[in-house]
Design an enzyme around this catalytic site. Structure first.
Site, PDB file in Angstrom:
ATOM      1  CG  ASN A   8      -2.305  -3.826  -1.683  1.00  0.00           C
ATOM      2  OD1 ASN A   8      -2.719  -4.871  -2.165  1.00  0.00           O
ATOM      3  ND2 ASN A   8      -1.838  -3.755  -0.441  1.00  0.00           N
ATOM      4  NE  ARG A  42       1.714  -9.389  -0.859  1.00  0.00           N
ATOM      5  CZ  ARG A  42       1.164  -8.459  -0.100  1.00  0.00           C
ATOM      6  NH1 ARG A  42       0.564  -7.410  -0.622  1.00  0.00           N
ATOM      7  NH2 ARG A  42       1.213  -8.547   1.206  1.00  0.00           N
ATOM      8  CG  HIS A  72       4.580  -9.109   3.794  1.00  0.00           C
ATOM      9  ND1 HIS A  72       4.650  -8.086   2.871  1.00  0.00           N
ATOM     10  CD2 HIS A  72       3.463  -8.881   4.515  1.00  0.00           C
ATOM     11  CE1 HIS A  72       3.618  -7.273   3.033  1.00  0.00           C
ATOM     12  NE2 HIS A  72       2.874  -7.731   4.017  1.00  0.00           N
ATOM     13  CG  HIS A  98      -7.206  -0.530   5.393  1.00  0.00           C
ATOM     14  ND1 HIS A  98      -6.361  -1.622   5.341  1.00  0.00           N
ATOM     15  CD2 HIS A  98      -6.990   0.055   6.595  1.00  0.00           C
ATOM     16  CE1 HIS A  98      -5.674  -1.681   6.483  1.00  0.00           C
ATOM     17  NE2 HIS A  98      -6.033  -0.669   7.250  1.00  0.00           N
ATOM     18  CG  HIS A 125      -9.439  -8.442   2.046  1.00  0.00           C
ATOM     19  ND1 HIS A 125      -9.828  -7.323   2.746  1.00  0.00           N
ATOM     20  CD2 HIS A 125      -8.121  -8.243   1.758  1.00  0.00           C
ATOM     21  CE1 HIS A 125      -8.810  -6.493   2.851  1.00  0.00           C
ATOM     22  NE2 HIS A 125      -7.745  -7.040   2.277  1.00  0.00           N
ATOM     23  CG  HIS A 140      -3.321  -8.284  -0.186  1.00  0.00           C
ATOM     24  ND1 HIS A 140      -3.413  -6.973  -0.596  1.00  0.00           N
ATOM     25  CD2 HIS A 140      -4.059  -8.367   0.954  1.00  0.00           C
ATOM     26  CE1 HIS A 140      -4.172  -6.286   0.267  1.00  0.00           C
ATOM     27  NE2 HIS A 140      -4.566  -7.120   1.214  1.00  0.00           N
ATOM     28  N   GLY A 147       0.934  -7.894   7.629  1.00  0.00           N
ATOM     29  CA  GLY A 147       0.162  -8.845   6.817  1.00  0.00           C
ATOM     30  C   GLY A 147       0.593 -10.268   7.087  1.00  0.00           C
ATOM     31  CG  ASP A 171      -6.059  -8.364   4.864  1.00  0.00           C
ATOM     32  OD1 ASP A 171      -5.624  -8.261   3.702  1.00  0.00           O
ATOM     33  OD2 ASP A 171      -5.902  -7.476   5.719  1.00  0.00           O
TER      34      ASP A 171
END
Ligand code: DOR
Ligand code: ZN
Ligand code: ZN
Length: 437
Positions: free
Chosen positions: A95, A65, A304, A181, A61, A63, A319, A300
């Site tokens: 996402n 980006r 950012h 989620h 899991h 992200h 996040g 996760d």
């Protein structure tokens, strides 16, 4: 026979205990694990005396980006962070911007990730508004579908029972897991107080979403994976409905190790979804991990920008970065005697490989991929400023940990050593995981 590389005289976990062994690697695979003088000759040797030779972590899991949000993270910095953190395989969430909803979006991710990778990267797909628009070409290149009932990837979608049913049928048709989620909150209103934020994303909403998905799963019989379980009641609900390989779950290091009342929440450093919970929730999550009701730990990793995280809590993005802290944090639990080696290996390597069907990965044994992390025991302080990730604000800042990765190998290639990335991008690892390039 001469092997390509020997990791010499390190500590390998055999029957739950560290014992001195050497690990031979040839053509990206583990050729053998040898006692003392039995190791074959090798082209190259890395001395691992006093260090732990462990399977690389599989983080299902993250992200990463990239695409239009390279200001937050890109495939290169995200996988450098993975390599530095001892994580050799990552599965990327859909996402992104644009979201992974079409074959074109997935193809572009694969192309960019291949050039920029430092570890193995796999992908999940979102589900288009009209299920018939799902492009079956994607199936061979993804590990599952991911849905966000509280914040759908496609606008104007409501996660009604009918929608959930259709998503589950799609997953079942393609023999892929549906990941979700668990959050039933629907309010689009910006919360005005901290309490309002935490109420929007409460344990009641987590449990409500879980109940709904589990009930429909019983009817459709697809594989269902619960992302980042954060509440005691959710863990209990999963345990009660658990069915090996058809209902699986993950937990993050931050939900295991941090609790809400430790933070003042003046900014967004400890803001994530699901939010941090109570001591009781934390303790119950550990318990259900031990009881095998939760299958694995996943970070996760959700990077950012500095501005997005240092803003006032209510306006900050949710996040946190996680790839560079998982191994140090969980091995600290091992070295402090709160976690056994067998549990660590199951939560971080064999467990995630098993539930995502990553064949030949997750175990340090002959014939498996040489995705390996060599770890040093000692005391270090977590410092976000030293992260390879672009996201350098962590709620674990300043925490003392008792282990750190010193070498990371992906398919037998040394990608990270003593604080430095040791090769160029695009050489080590496979994209998507399981493909031949
Ligand atoms: O905290 C979170 N951040 N939770 C999510 O579900 C999404 C993630 C993100 O993409 O930033
Ligand atoms: Zn999530
Ligand atoms: Zn996530």
């Amino acid at each position: 026979m001469t092997v390509d590389l020997i990791l010499k005289n390190g500590l390998v976990i055999v029957e739950g205990k560290p014992v001195v062994r050497s690990v031979g690697i040839t053509s990206g695979k583990i050729e053998g694990i040898y006692i003392g003088g039995e190791a074959p000759p090798s082209e190259e040797t890395i001395d691992c005396e006093g260090k732990y030779i462990l399977p690389g972590v599989i983080d299902i899991h993250v992200h990463l980006r990239d695409m239009s949000r390279e200001d937050k993270e890109d495939f290169s910095t995200g996988t450098m962070a993975a390599a530095a953190g001892g994580v050799t395989t990552v599965l990327d969430m859909p996402n992104s911007n644009p979201p992974t909803l079409s074959w074109n979006a997935l193809k572009e991710k694969i192309t960019r990730a291949r050039e920029r990778r430092f570890v193995n990267i796999g992908f999940y797909a979102g589900i288009p508004k009209s299920i018939n628009d799902f492009d079956e070409k994607m199936v061979a290149h993804i590990h599952g579908f991911k849905v966000y009932p509280h914040s759908p990837l496609v606008k104007d979608i409501e996660f009604s029972s009918q929608r959930i049913r259709e998503c589950m049928k799609l997953a079942k048709t393609h023999n892929l897991p549906l990941l979700f989620h668990p959050d039933s909150s629907t309010s689009e209103e910006q919360p005005k107080t901290h309490d309002e934020f935490f109420e929007q994303h409460s344990c009641e909403h987590e449990v409500e979403a879980l109940q709904k998905f589990i009930a429909i799963q019983k009817e459709i019989e697809c594989r269902l994976h619960v992302c980042h379980v954060s509440c005691a009641d959710s863990a209990e609900l999963i345990a009660a409905n658990r069915a090996e390989r058809s209902l699986t779950a993950e937990v993050t290091p931050h939900h295991l190790l941090l609790q809400r009342n430790e933070f003042s929440h003046h900014n967004g450093i400890a803001k994530m979804l699901p939010p941090l919970r109570t001591k009781k929730d934390r303790e119950t999550l550990w318990l259900y991990l031990q009881r095998c009701a939760i299958d694995c730990v996943a970070t996760d990793h959700a990077p950012h920008t500095w501005g997005e995280k240092s803003a006032k809590f209510l306006y900050a993005q949710s996040g946190i970065p996680g790839l560079e802290t998982l191994v140090p944090l969980l091995l600290t639990e091992v070295f402090d005697g709160r976690l056994s080696w067998v549990e660590y290996l199951r939560y971080c390597a064999s467990g995630p490989a098993g539930i995502m069907n990553l064949r030949g990965k997750g175990v340090l044994t002959k014939g498996y991929d040489a995705d390996i992390v060599v770890v040093e025991k000692g005391e270090w302080k977590i410092e976000g400023s030293s992260f390879f990730s672009k996201s350098k604000l962590t709620p674990f800042e300043g925490r003392i940990v008792k282990a750190r990765p010193i070498h990371t190998l992906v398919r037998g290639v040394l990608v990270y050593s003593h604080g430095k990335i040791t090769i160029g991008s695009g050489y080590a690892g496979h994209v998507p995981v399981g493909s031949i390039i």
